[in-house]
Design an enzyme around this catalytic site. Structure first.
Site, PDB file in Angstrom:
ATOM      1  N   HIS A   1       0.863  -1.176   0.000  1.00 17.44           N
ATOM      2  CA  HIS A   1       0.000   0.000   0.000  1.00 17.44           C
ATOM      3  C   HIS A   1       0.901   1.227   0.000  1.00 17.44           C
ATOM      4  CE1 HIS A   1      -2.801   3.025   1.610  1.00 17.44           C
ATOM      5  NE2 HIS A   1      -3.797   2.194   1.335  1.00 17.44           N
TER       6      HIS A   1
ATOM      7  N   ASP B   1       3.172  -3.871   8.272  1.00 13.71           N
ATOM      8  CA  ASP B   1       1.890  -3.191   8.087  1.00 13.71           C
ATOM      9  C   ASP B   1       0.784  -4.201   8.366  1.00 13.71           C
ATOM     10  OD1 ASP B   1      -0.415  -1.950   7.245  1.00 13.71           O
ATOM     11  OD2 ASP B   1       0.286  -1.505   5.214  1.00 13.71           O
TER      12      ASP B   1
ATOM     13  N   GLN C   1      -4.449  -4.840   7.409  1.00 21.05           N
ATOM     14  CA  GLN C   1      -5.415  -5.803   6.881  1.00 21.05           C
ATOM     15  C   GLN C   1      -5.385  -7.142   7.611  1.00 21.05           C
ATOM     16  OE1 GLN C   1      -7.651  -4.906   4.786  1.00 21.05           O
ATOM     17  NE2 GLN C   1      -6.804  -2.951   4.146  1.00 21.05           N
TER      18      GLN C   1
ATOM     19  N   LYS D   1     -10.358   0.242  10.367  1.00 20.65           N
ATOM     20  CA  LYS D   1     -10.459  -1.024   9.641  1.00 20.65           C
ATOM     21  C   LYS D   1     -10.828  -2.183  10.572  1.00 20.65           C
ATOM     22  CE  LYS D   1      -7.104   0.434   6.153  1.00 20.65           C
ATOM     23  NZ  LYS D   1      -8.057   0.780   5.082  1.00 20.65           N
TER      24      LYS D   1
ATOM     25  N   CYS E   1      -4.576   2.394  -3.827  1.00 23.04           N
ATOM     26  CA  CYS E   1      -3.322   2.865  -3.209  1.00 23.04           C
ATOM     27  C   CYS E   1      -2.228   1.807  -3.309  1.00 23.04           C
ATOM     28  CB  CYS E   1      -3.545   3.264  -1.755  1.00 23.04           C
ATOM     29  SG  CYS E   1      -4.620   4.682  -1.541  1.00 23.04           S
TER      30      CYS E   1
END
Length: 426
Positions: A143, A220, A223, A246, A383
């Protein structure tokens, strides 16, 4: 029927999805006269009533700044903020709540880490020094929030950016690990789960190679943390970033988790009130983490709301949430597989994200057709321009799932896509 083969080893799902859906007020509205089918949770997840009530209750009863006053409301707000930090630490398996830094979002968390690296000639912990000849490693599936900060770091320090490439089926080419991560690698930053491909990356393998090279590891988790059990100790990474919105929490709050001994020497990105221990005529000294990284008034109500979201997901059981999403993605892979001219990107063993293109129909047009049916998906490059470039497509349609979605939601998606294809070839 690759989705069903992938699902074969999973345990049965026992969540009461009908009851869970009643927890989310927005799911009962309509869009363009159609029942809402929300399939954009990778962008922003919906918020349960308990989180809305928690934020409202904080504003109504405890609204004050933290750590700055002796009055009752300030003490209550400070305690609520500290409790939220402890809840989030427990949610990700962190041993020490002081390893949790509240930020605005995962983007700010990742920028905070990239900004901490300074030119090689500077003083301080050598782990935070970088310059010409040094290397930063990312992947081709990142991303932009985990790519652009590293571009900027290399621009201002003269370091070199290197990438771990994607295979044709949307996985990282791990055979290149010994080549890409070497003696000059100072930091390795990658996504746990791709926001486009749904690929779940093997964290421990990358950590092992990075650790052998003496590099700092940055994951990261935007997700992954909202959808599956995540234990920072088991993962072995040095730093982890994720966003509140999220994981069924509010916008405006994110988390940077870091190992205590690394945060202790990490330079702050922002300076101001709340992060200083002492101020003199010629400079200042900072407080220890996490206060060092939370200059100014922090996202107090948002952090309290995020803790409520973490409690809600923990109450459902992250393992059960993950199993449910696997059932949804399996059904989606099977349902879309029979549509002529549809191309799905990424591996079959994936998280609850599916991105695709449809021959003869532009992504934006398909998104509008889905919206007219009440089906909310995201279209574009998500993104993640490198992913689109890797597979030679200008834009993708992405459907993404969370615990409140149903098999009927998947069927609604497939029905519109199939109709769009028939219309394109008619």
């Amino acid at each position: 029927m690759r989705g069903r083969r992938f699902l074969a080893t999973l345990n049965s799902v026992t969540l009461d999805i009908g009851r869970i859906r009643r927890d989310f007020p927005i799911l009962h509205r309509s869009v363009r006269g159609q029942p809402l089918v929300y399939l954009d949770s990778a962008g922003t997840a919906q918020t349960p009533q308990v989180v809305l009530d928690t934020i409202d209750g904080h504003h109504r009863r405890h609204h004050a700044n933290v750590g700055r006053s002796a009055h009752t409301l300030a003490a209550e707000a400070t305690a609520a903020y500290a409790d939220a930090r402890a809840v989030i630490a427990g949610f990700i398996g962190a041993a020490d709540p002081d390893e949790v830094v509240f930020t605005r979002n995962a983007t700010e968390s990742l920028n905070m880490v990239a900004h901490a690296f300074e030119p090689a000639a500077a003083e301080g912990d050598p782990r935070w020094r970088i310059g010409p000849g040094d290397e930063v490693v990312v992947t081709e599936m990142e991303h932009h929030s985990n790519l652009l900060p590293w571009y900027e770091l290399c621009r201002r320090t003269g370091a070199t950016l290197r990438r771990l490439r994607l295979t044709e089926d949307g996985r990282l080419d791990l055979s290149a690990l010994p080549i890409v991560i070497g003696d000059r690698t100072r930091v390795v930053a990658w996504t746990h789960v791709s926001n486009v491909l749904g690929t779940v990356n093997p964290v421990q393998s990358i950590v092992a190679r990075a650790r052998a090279a003496g590099a700092i590891t940055v994951l990261d988790g935007a997700q992954s943390v909202p959808h599956r059990p995540v234990d920072v100790d088991a993962l072995g990474v040095d730093l982890l970033a994720f966003s509140g919105h999220k994981m069924c929490g509010p916008t405006g709050v994110g988390v940077l988790w870091g190992r205590a001994e690394l945060l202790a020497t990490m330079p702050p990105m922002l300076a101001g009130g709340g992060m200083v221990a002492d101020v003199g005529a010629n400079g200042f000294t900072t407080l220890p983490p996490p206060a060092r990284f939370e200059a100014g008034t922090p996202p107090i109500a948002q952090a309290v709301g995020l803790a409520a979201a973490a409690g809600y997901l923990s109450g459902l059981g992250l393992a059960a949430v993950h199993r449910h999403e696997q059932r949804l993605i399996s059904h989606a892979l099977d349902s879309l597989a029979g549509i002529d001219g549809l191309r799905v990107f990424g591996p079959p063993d994936r998280a609850g994200v599916i991105s695709f293109v449809l021959d003869g129909v532009e992504a934006a047009d398909l998104g509008r057709q889905l919206d007219r049916a009440g089906v909310q998906v995201r279209v574009g490059r998500h993104c993640a321009a490198q992913v689109c470039e890797r597979f030679g497509v200008p834009a993708l349609v992405r459907a993404s799932f969370h615990v409140y979605n149903t098999l009927a939601d998947v069927d609604a998606l497939a029905e519109v896509v199939a109709a769009a294809r028939k219309g394109a070839v008619a």
